[in-house]
Design an enzyme around this catalytic site. Structure first.
Site, PDB file in Angstrom:
ATOM      1  N   GLY A 438      -2.130 -10.440   2.298  1.00  0.00           N
ATOM      2  CA  GLY A 438      -2.246  -9.601   1.117  1.00  0.00           C
ATOM      3  C   GLY A 438      -3.684  -9.411   0.726  1.00  0.00           C
ATOM      4  N   PRO A 439      -3.950  -8.551  -0.215  1.00  0.00           N
ATOM      5  CG  PRO A 439      -3.762  -7.171  -2.066  1.00  0.00           C
ATOM      6  CD  PRO A 439      -2.967  -7.736  -0.944  1.00  0.00           C
ATOM      7  N   PRO A 440      -7.265  -9.487  -1.485  1.00  0.00           N
ATOM      8  CG  PRO A 440      -9.510  -9.281  -0.923  1.00  0.00           C
ATOM      9  CD  PRO A 440      -8.240  -8.514  -0.948  1.00  0.00           C
ATOM     10  CB  VAL A 442      -2.591 -11.357  -4.392  1.00  0.00           C
ATOM     11  CG1 VAL A 442      -3.012  -9.908  -4.500  1.00  0.00           C
ATOM     12  CG2 VAL A 442      -2.701 -11.850  -2.952  1.00  0.00           C
ATOM     13  N   GLY A 443      -3.718 -14.657  -5.124  1.00  0.00           N
ATOM     14  CA  GLY A 443      -3.257 -16.034  -5.284  1.00  0.00           C
ATOM     15  C   GLY A 443      -2.735 -16.683  -4.025  1.00  0.00           C
ATOM     16  CE  LYS A 444      -4.767 -13.800   0.990  1.00  0.00           C
ATOM     17  NZ  LYS A 444      -5.385 -12.977  -0.073  1.00  0.00           N
ATOM     18  CB  THR A 445      -6.385 -20.044  -1.721  1.00  0.00           C
ATOM     19  OG1 THR A 445      -6.952 -19.195  -0.722  1.00  0.00           O
ATOM     20  CG2 THR A 445      -6.894 -21.460  -1.521  1.00  0.00           C
ATOM     21  CB  SER A 761      -0.479   7.136   5.248  1.00  0.00           C
ATOM     22  OG  SER A 761      -0.064   5.931   5.853  1.00  0.00           O
ATOM     23  CE  LYS A 804       0.410   3.931   2.274  1.00  0.00           C
ATOM     24  NZ  LYS A 804       0.970   4.655   3.429  1.00  0.00           N
TER      25      LYS A 804
END
Length: 856
Positions: A438-440, A442-445, A761, A804
């Protein structure tokens, strides 16, 4: 130099005549120089050991082991030679193996061959003279005249002694060089007619000859010094000889040379040339002696250093014992052995550890290899080979913890709870390899930390961004001081358990160069079928990683190699909706920023309306990093007011937000109220979330040329060409002038030209904008669209639907067109988003145009 004959050893002794002095022997540890009277005709049994004539003694006496003779001091000088009987023309011949006899040289010989004994007897019964000739091949036991050099030395037998074993020992002195004119007989001994080769008178010494003689003396002195021999007496003898030829013979008789080199000197009649040959041999011997002395010095220094080190270490041990400190290496080995016992190593690992422990016990404790081995054993003893933390398998409690830490992310939470459920029912199940994409922001870590907290496991994060060295994963080879295991093994040591949660952050940013490919090394780490026996290059023993829960993070999946991506379970984490951002800011971001900026929890209140103002007017992102920065900026400004004396609590409203932060950077109604003909709004996906793109088409007078600007990629250029081809093929049906391709140029531009753009797209958007430009009909301004097109007008599915739609909602758009085959992706879109925008499904371009040209 020793000589072997009939399995016996003999030593060449170079002697010179002296006055009637007692026998003396000078021993330099290698060769003997015996100074004996030369006028005793009978053998008295006091001669030094010599060499058998079968093993013809080599002229091996060193230049530093011989005693040069002087004309004044030698009874065998010219005056004595004048009294010597005349040499007969025919003489018995004595073959010798590995020695060349020079003039004035006195040496003993052991004679054992029958013909040689007969030759000695014949000489004793006659004039006492023998012709000594050296064999070409010393291996020949029964030489014939063809096996002998024709230039030799006439010697006089000075003494003779019969030995108990039947051999005889004779002491001989060289008299003159001689040349064999012809061999006259071979039985009972070899006889020959000889012609003496008298010394050539070199005349008065020239400067060059004097220089050569001085060089010979200096080289001889150098060799004597390198061999540690006293030079005073020997150099006095050498300095007393002032004839080049005699000095050459004296030195040559005591030099270590090959038989061939000695024979060349013997055959050289010219005294000056002979001295030059001797000088060359002296230079060679000096180099050898220098190297030998250097080697002996290095060996002696090494021994001295080792003895010194041993003495100092023993003193150090004694000092440590007096101080009460442990200075015993045995105690250190015992501690290592106890640590290995406590670690409970697997059988194969313990076998290797015991082997290295035995090697360490045999090493010098201060050596570099001992340091490497000791460090290796310490790593083995400190790794958690059998330590496991107990999982918290209360599913309800785990759900509460996940909800506390993160708002939304229902799909991720469900997957974690499924994993816990499987672990509860099957404790032996292998750990999954999850990848949060996901984009930076967003809470992955932070999600990985929450998973470790939920499971009750230790957490370790390994950043892979920019990693290019394979040794960072597999470790360095254990061949030098400073080598270490890879990051995986290091993390396990820091955790102290074998089943932690290890987060491999930014796995999509791994590089590769000449040091290896870390992504290939991760294939073994992230494969549950292989990582149970992971081999680190440093440990060189298998370690079980199957209990580790690996979690990877990535911003995009395209840069991850396909084999590595296949080993992971991809969980997409799109951007947050407005409601999610507001809730996360209220629960987590505002309290954290207030505390870090010196404000109490009750001193600041930021309402939901103010947070929405921050989201819409000051941030445009999928994650939360910029939102947290803006909240921090608000808190800092209020902290300044408090420091200046203002009293709280502070309540932040949308108006106060604009007053504190200034004018909004983004306008909610940034899109135009009405779009001009030829303009359409498209949707694009980026690693940082969704974006809304303006696509502009302008027809110009020309010859049908297509102009593309805006830094478009190849795929996007192909979509533009496909859009033009579709418009030409359906020109009449779409109310377009069929000749537009001949008399008009089409300029297609996508603003923000500094940003590269690519992907299929935009196909639907390009067709819509093109038809709008050619027909003059404007596209509705509250509509955005995405989808790939074909030449027949079909609309094909694309990716990133949730991102999108999220971008369209953030832009304030009310309608969106997506491919009909992407209807399944609407399940991932939150319901509140779908309530704010109307979704239109299209399988053909004909489904798009009625929606696009419908008035707002």
């Amino acid at each position: 130099m020793t000589h072997t004959n009939d399995d016996t050893k003999s030593t060449t002794i170079a002697t010179v005549d002296t006055d009637d002095k007692p026998d003396t022997v000078v021993d330099d540890g290698d060769t003997l120089a015996a100074v004996q009277p030369a006028d005793t005709p009978e053998a008295d049994g006091k001669s030094a050991s010599g060499a058998d004539d079968e093993n013809a003694p080599a002229a091996e006496a060193d230049d530093d082991a011989g005693t040069p003779e002087s004309d004044d001091a030698s009874p065998a000088s010219d005056d004595a030679a004048q009294e010597t009987p005349e040499i007969p023309q025919e003489l018995p011949v004595l073959p010798v193996r590995d020695v060349v006899v020079f003039n004035y040289m006195i040496l003993p010989l052991f004679v054992g061959r029958e013909k040689s004994v007969q030759a000695v007897d014949a000489a004793l019964n006659g004039s006492r003279y023998l012709m000594v000739c050296t064999q070409h091949d010393e291996q020949v036991d029964d030489p014939t005249p063809d096996d002998l050099h024709h230039t030799g030395t006439v010697v006089m037998i000075m003494r003779m002694l019969k030995m108990p074993d039947g051999r005889i020992k004779v002491l001989v002195q060289g008299v003159t060089r001689a040349h064999v004119d012809a061999f006259t007989s071979e039985e009972p001994h070899i006889s020959a007619r000889v012609t003496p080769m008298p010394e050539v008178d070199s005349g008065p010494l020239t400067v060059e000859q004097e220089a050569m003689m001085r060089t010979a003396r200096e080289q001889s002195e150098k060799i004597l010094s390198l061999r540690g021999i006293s030079t005073s007496e020997i150099m006095s003898v050498l300095n007393s000889v002032d004839e080049p030829g005699r000095l050459a013979d004296l030195i040559a008789a005591n030099l270590r040379m090959k038989v061939s080199d000695a024979q060349d000197i013997l055959e050289c009649v010219d005294p000056v040339a002979r001295l030059e040959l001797v000088n060359k041999q002296l230079m060679k011997e000096a180099e050898v002696a220098s190297m030998q002395a250097k080697i002996q010095s290095m060996a002696r220094e090494g021994m001295d250093k080792a003895q010194k080190d041993y003495f100092l270490r023993e003193q150090l041990k004694a000092i440590r014992r007096e101080l009460g400190e442990s200075g015993n290496e045995d105690e250190e080995l015992e501690e290592l052995a106890r640590a290995l016992d406590i670690a409970k190593l697997p059988r194969d690992v313990r076998k290797e550890a015991d082997k290295q422990l035995r090697r360490l016990a045999a090493m010098h404790p201060d050596s570099s290899e001992a340091t490497v081995t000791r460090t290796y054993l310490e790593w083995l003893s400190e790794l958690p080979w059998r330590k496991l933390s107990r999982d918290r398998l209360d599913i309800r409690k785990a759900k509460v913890i996940l909800d506390e830490d993160h708002f939304g992310l229902d799909k991720v939470k469900d997957r974690i709870l499924e994993y816990l459920s499987v672990r509860k029912l099957n404790p032996d199940s292998k750990g999954p390899i999850l990848c949060f994409a996901g984009p930076p922001g967003v809470g992955k870590t932070s999600l990985g930390r929450s998973i470790a907290r939920t499971l009750g496991r230790k957490f370790q994060r390994i950043s892979l961004g920019g990693m290019r060295d394979e040794a960072e994963i597999r470790g360095h080879r254990r061949t030098y001081i400073g080598s270490m295991p890879g990051r995986i093994i290091q993390s396990l040591k820091q955790c102290g358990t074998r089943n932690p949660v290890i987060m491999l952050d930014e796995i999509d940013k791994i590089g590769a160069d000449f040091r290896g490919d870390p992504s290939s090394a991760l294939l073994e780490v992230l494969d549950p079928e292989q990582n149970w026996s992971f081999s680190d290059h440093y440990l060189n023993v298998p370690f079980d990683l199957s209990k580790v829960m690996f979690i990877c993070t990535a911003n995009q999946l395209d840069t991850i190699p396909a084999p590595l991506r296949d080993r992971m379970e991809i969980i997409s984490i799109p951007g947050y909706t407005m409601q999610e951002k507001v809730a996360i800011a209220r629960r987590h971001l505002v309290p954290r920023q207030a505390t870090s900026n010196g404000l109490g929890e009750n001193e600041i209140t930021i309402g939901d309306a103010a947070i929405e103002t921050l989201v819409r007017g000051y941030t445009r992102e999928a994650g939360l990093r910029n939102l947290e920065r803006e909240i921090g900026s608000v808190c800092r400004k209020l902290a300044r007011r408090k420091a200046e004396g203002a009293k709280g609590p502070f309540r932040v409203t949308p108006a106060l937000t604009q007053k504190l932060l200034g004018a909004p950077r983004f306008l909610e109604d940034e899109h135009e109220k009405e779009l001009l003909p030829g303009v359409a709004l498209g949707l694009a996906w980026t690693p940082y979330g969704g974006e809304v793109l303006n696509v502009e088409v302008s027809p110009l007078k020309g010859k049908g040329k297509l102009i593309l600007t805006g830094q478009l990629g190849d795929v996007m250029k192909e979509s533009a060409q496909a859009a033009v081809s579709y418009a030409r093929s359906r020109a009449e049906e779409l109310d377009i002038d069929p000749g537009f391709a001949e008399d008009r140029d089409l300029h297609i531009h996508v603003p923000a030209g500094a940003t590269p753009k690519d992907g299929p797209s935009a196909g639907v958007t390009l067709v819509t904008a093109l038809i709008s430009a050619l027909t003059g009909r404007p596209v509705r301004s509250d509509l955005c669209m995405t989808g790939e097109i074909t030449l027949r007008g079909r609309v094909l599915p694309v990716g990133g639907i949730k991102e999108k739609i999220l971008a369209g909602v953030a832009r304030g758009l009310k309608h969106v067109v997506i491919p009909a085959q992407n209807a399944k992706d609407l399940e991932d879109v939150p319901a509140d988003l779908l309530r704010r925008i109307e979704v239109h499904l299209a399988s053909h371009i004909d489904d798009v145009l009625p929606v696009a040209f419908k008035p707002n």
